[in-house]
Structure formats: structure tokens, C-alpha cells
Write an enzyme that holds these catalytic residues in place. Structure first.
Site, PDB file in Angstrom:
ATOM      1  N   LYS A  35      47.796  72.708 181.215  1.00  0.00           N
ATOM      2  CA  LYS A  35      48.627  71.519 181.432  1.00  0.00           C
ATOM      3  C   LYS A  35      48.829  71.253 182.917  1.00  0.00           C
ATOM      4  CE  LYS A  35      52.193  71.231 178.772  1.00  0.00           C
ATOM      5  NZ  LYS A  35      53.521  71.593 178.223  1.00  0.00           N
ATOM      6  N   LEU A 148      65.474  59.148 176.839  1.00  0.00           N
ATOM      7  CA  LEU A 148      64.167  58.483 176.875  1.00  0.00           C
ATOM      8  C   LEU A 148      63.752  57.969 175.508  1.00  0.00           C
ATOM      9  CD1 LEU A 148      62.057  60.914 179.082  1.00  0.00           C
ATOM     10  CD2 LEU A 148      63.676  59.151 179.788  1.00  0.00           C
ATOM     11  N   ASN A 209      71.495  60.493 169.040  1.00  0.00           N
ATOM     12  CA  ASN A 209      70.339  60.611 168.143  1.00  0.00           C
ATOM     13  C   ASN A 209      70.768  60.634 166.679  1.00  0.00           C
ATOM     14  OD1 ASN A 209      68.505  60.541 170.185  1.00  0.00           O
ATOM     15  ND2 ASN A 209      67.950  62.702 170.098  1.00  0.00           N
ATOM     16  N   PHE A 250      67.388  48.979 165.175  1.00  0.00           N
ATOM     17  CA  PHE A 250      67.305  50.170 164.330  1.00  0.00           C
ATOM     18  C   PHE A 250      67.689  49.878 162.876  1.00  0.00           C
ATOM     19  CE2 PHE A 250      67.107  52.020 168.476  1.00  0.00           C
ATOM     20  CZ  PHE A 250      66.317  53.136 168.314  1.00  0.00           C
ATOM     21  N   LEU A 251      67.575  48.611 162.479  1.00  0.00           N
ATOM     22  CA  LEU A 251      67.791  48.256 161.079  1.00  0.00           C
ATOM     23  C   LEU A 251      66.494  47.754 160.455  1.00  0.00           C
ATOM     24  CD1 LEU A 251      71.279  46.466 160.899  1.00  0.00           C
ATOM     25  CD2 LEU A 251      70.662  48.742 160.073  1.00  0.00           C
ATOM     26  N   CYS A 261      62.310  64.312 168.408  1.00  0.00           N
ATOM     27  CA  CYS A 261      63.747  64.327 168.689  1.00  0.00           C
ATOM     28  C   CYS A 261      64.610  64.166 167.449  1.00  0.00           C
ATOM     29  CB  CYS A 261      64.097  63.251 169.715  1.00  0.00           C
ATOM     30  SG  CYS A 261      63.425  63.564 171.358  1.00  0.00           S
ATOM     31  N   ARG A 331      54.361  64.489 166.227  1.00  0.00           N
ATOM     32  CA  ARG A 331      55.353  65.451 165.761  1.00  0.00           C
ATOM     33  C   ARG A 331      56.203  64.840 164.651  1.00  0.00           C
ATOM     34  NH1 ARG A 331      58.186  67.106 171.296  1.00  0.00           N
ATOM     35  NH2 ARG A 331      57.787  64.861 171.625  1.00  0.00           N
TER      36      ARG A 331
END
Length: 433
Positions: A35, A148, A209, A250-251, A261, A331
Site C-alpha cells: 500500500k 466522510l 451513523n 436518506f429516505l 461504516c 465491504r
């Protein structure tokens, strides 16, 4: 200022390059030699809009370097901790192995008066514990969580909607002054800055979150009700979203949230609440998680039902593998999960994603991948859209119908106009529509 960033994964690499773009001298430290070699060569190890540009600019300016040697961080004024906190293999709790290892490796190189600033998402109580480890060196610890959004990470770092400082009351003024120096150009734009104790700062990120996850699962629960009543969840979301107390963001009902996350954070938060003897306070997050996970299976069930219960050997095009657009992050991706589940049922799955196929192939080599969206669509008996990339949104229903063998589409993100697709001869199924 001279800064170090410990951990050069998604969070750390973006933070290091962004801080260099603000004029600081930054060294990124990571134990992963491959990396570090890529970053040092100006090669982004992940897809994030705008990151490659500021990475190369930082390297070219000489303000940004990368290393595997913690000694190269010794002269930094501030050390940012940006390592991952994945879910533990044996429980829902957060694995702090990388956080603890980074502190242990950094301690021998800390100088009196320097500041260690944690950015990783950690269980409440972690900062107070780490502060005691740092204290004998004469350095101090603060907690400075990040917020973020993948796909907007560079912007969210250099132009955040707020800055949060978690500090020790005994050294509050000194610690705030140092962080203010780091973020001086951001604060000049009158960005809100909130100073608080360690515990509150830790809770800010995990609470944010958890709230977002709850909002997404709420609208997906409404989608489940809409599907059995004939209602349209998209119109429902528009209507309630006009209420300023609720908001429309977010609906969006669909196959649910994923990524590195939200899923692991709500599980870790639940686990920590149970450790604190307040498990009942966050018991609802378990249902948030359950609603989210069952949306994936719901899409699979809809596809199987369209083939009268037998999907074996039927060609299914799965458009999308990343958990969200403008990212190659797989992920806990609902999109990838849908592809894997259909493949496991014997479907002839052909997947396509603009950025995430290499990552998906490494994790699931049993899957088949198309070289292009057009190749994935060719001869498909069902099309399943599970990541809302712009090129998927812009698909023309008439032109697309000419490519497939069977005009059946499952709009897992509700990105299409149902009337237009049905008018073009498609059997259209949305989520809660």
C-alpha cells in the site's frame, strides 16, 4: 505544520493527502508495504473521485510522503490515528487491534507537547483509556472524528460541515489551539467547530451513523408495508420528506445500506451499550440491522419468483457490485450479496460494475463478470439493478429491451421511471412501488 497520519487505508490516505493540499507537511504511516509503495508512486489503492489528483499534487509538492517506519513520524506536531475498527470475528463489537497497535508503535516516537488526534470510529470510553497510555510521554490526546461520505471524501475533509474536538478539560485550551492551527483555512470559512469531552466526541460519530442507518431502515420498513398495500414508497418518502423535521435525504427505499461504516458501527454500538448495562437503550438497532439485511433476500426472492421458483441456469444480469456509486468499496455490499446469493442458487449470473469488479473478483472468484454494461445485458432473462451508478440511471428502456432475452427488470434502487419502462414492454418491479 508537520503532521503524521497513522493508517493509510481509505480514511487515512484521504486525510493525509487532504492535509497536504491545505499546506501542511504530512507523512502517512502504514505497515502494509504494498500500500505504501503504491501511494508513494502516486497510485490510488482505491477509487475515490478527486483523490488521485490531490495525492499526486501532494507528492509533487514534496509536502506529502509515505513510510512504513514510525520513526519518520517523530518530528510531527500532530499525529492523526486513522486505522480501521472492523467488527470482531467473535462478536458484534469493534475490533480495536489496529488502534491499540498504532498507539503502541507511536508512543516511543512521541515528543512532549505533541498531540495525538484520533479519527477512527471507536467505542465510547476508548479515548480516555488511550490518553493514559500517551500521557507519560508528555504528549496529549484528543478525539477528532471524521464524517466522510464515500464518493465525497475529499470535499468532506477539506470542506466539512463541522469540526468536532474531543479534549481533556485540563489541557483544553492548548489542544484546541493546536487543532485550530491544523484546520485554520477551514475555520476561516466559518465552519462550525464544536469542543467537547472525549465521550461525547466518540458518541457523535457513532450516533450519526446509527441515526442514518435507522432512517434508511425505516423507509425500507415502509416499503415492506407498501408492497402489501399497493402504496408507492417513493411518493410516500416525497410527502413526508417535505416535513422539515424529517427531511428527504436518506429516505430512498431499496436493497439497504452497506459499506465499511454503517453496518459494523450499529452492531458495535449495540454491543458497547450492552457492556455498559444499557442494552435496552439501543435494542432497536438490532431491528434496524435485521430490516436492512432482509431487503437483500427480498430482491433475490423476487427474481426467483419471476422464474416460477427455479432460477437454475437462467441468465441474470446484476448491475452493480459496490455498496454505493462512485466507489469500489464492496465491504458488506448489498449489491454483491445479491449477486452471490443468486449465483449460489444456480443462476447464470453475469455482473458488471464500473469500478468494483476487481475487488469483487478477489473476494468471490466464483462469480462471472462482464467487460461492459452492454455485455452484461446481452441475452439476460432478468436485469437486477443494485447500485445506482449514473450510467445505469441513464439506461434507455427501449434500447435495453432490444439487448435482453426477456424484458424483466428489478429496480433495487428505485432509479427508473416505472411507467416508461412498462410502456417499453418491461415487467418492472421496484422496491415498495
Amino acid at each position: 505544520m508537520k503532521l503524521s497520519v497513522i493508517g493509510c487505508g481509505y480514511l487515512g490516505a484521504v486525510h493525509a493527502a487532504s492535509m497536504a493540499s491545505l499546506g501542511h507537511t504530512v507523512v502517512g504511516i502504514d505497515v502494509d508495504e504494498i500500500k505504501i509503495a503504491k501511494l508513494s508512486a502516486g497510485e490510488a489503492p482505491f477509487h475515490e473521485p478527486g483523490f488521485s489528483d490531490i495525492l499526486r499534487a501532494g507528492l509533487d509538492s514534496g509536502r506529502l510522503t509515505f513510510s512504513t517506519d514510525f520513526a519518520n513520524a517523530a518530528d510531527a506536531d500532530v499525529h492523526f490515528i486513522g486505522v480501521g475498527t472492523p467488527q470482531r470475528k467473535d462478536s458484534a463489537g469493534a475490533d480495536l487491534t489496529y488502534v491499540d497497535a498504532s498507539i503502541d508503535s507511536l508512543v516511543p516516537h512521541l515528543k512532549p507537547g505533541s498531540l495525538v488526534a484520533g479519527k477512527s470510529t471507536v467505542p465510547v470510553g476508548t479515548a480516555a483509556r488511550l490518553a493514559e497510555i500517551v500521557k507519560p510521554t508528555g504528549a496529549r490526546l484528543a478525539w477528532n472524528p471524521e464524517f466522510l461520505r464515500e464518493g465525497f471524501a475529499v470535499k468532506d475533509t477539506v470542506d466539512p460541515d463541522r469540526l468536532v474536538y474531543g479534549v481533556d478539560e485540563a489541557t483544553r485550551d492548548a489542544d484546541v489551539a493546536i487543532l485550530d492551527s491544523v484546520y485554520a483555512s477551514i475555520l476561516d470559512r466559518e465552519t462550525p467547530r464544536l469542543v467537547m469531552d472525549y465521550a461525547t466526541a466518540e458518541l457523535v460519530k457513532i450516533s450519526a451513523n446509527s441515526f442514518l442507518a435507522t432512517k434508511i431502515s425505516f423507509i425500507n420498513a415502509m416499503a415492506e408495508i407498501a408492497e402489501v398495500t399497493g402504496a408507492d414508497v417513493t411518493m410516500l418518502a416525497d410527502a413526508i420528506g417535505h416535513d422539515a423535521r424529517i427531511g428527504r435525504r436518506f429516505l430512498n427505499a431499496g436493497v439497504g445500506f452497506g459499506g465499511g461504516c454503517l453496518p459494523k458501527d450499529i452492531r458495535a454500538f449495540t454491543a458497547r451499550a450492552e457492556e455498559l448495562g444499557r442494552g435496552e437503550s439501543l435494542a432497536f438497532l438490532k431491528q434496524v440491522d435485521e430490516i436492512n439485511l432482509r431487503r437483500r433476500q427480498h430482491v433475490v426472492d423476487l427474481v426467483v419468483d419471476s422464474f416460477d421458483g427455479i432460477v437454475h441456469n437462467h441468465r441474470v444480469a446484476v448491475l452493480g457490485l459496490a455498496f454505493k456509486p462512485d466507489s469500489d468499496d464492496i465491504r458488506d455490499s448489498p449489491a454483491l450479496d445479491v449477486a452471490v446469493r443468486l449465483n449460489g442458487l444456480g443462476a447464470d449470473v453475469i455482473s458488471y460494475d464500473p469500478e468494483a469488479m476487481a475487488n469483487a473478483a478477489r473476494m468471490h472468484p466464483q462469480l462471472s463478470f462482464a467487460d461492459s454494461m452492454e455485455q452484461a445485458l446481452e441475452g439476460a432473462e432478468a436485469v437486477v439493478v443494485v447500485t445506482e451508478w449514473k450510467q445505469f440511471k441513464s439506461l434507455d428502456p427501449v434500447e435495453t429491451a432490444a439487448k435482453v432475452a426477456r424484458a424483466v427488470v428489478f429496480d433495487g434502487r428505485n432509479i427508473f421511471n416505472p411507467e416508461a419502462w412498462r410502456a417499453a414492454g418491461w415487467a418492472y418491479t421496484g422496491m415498495g412501488r
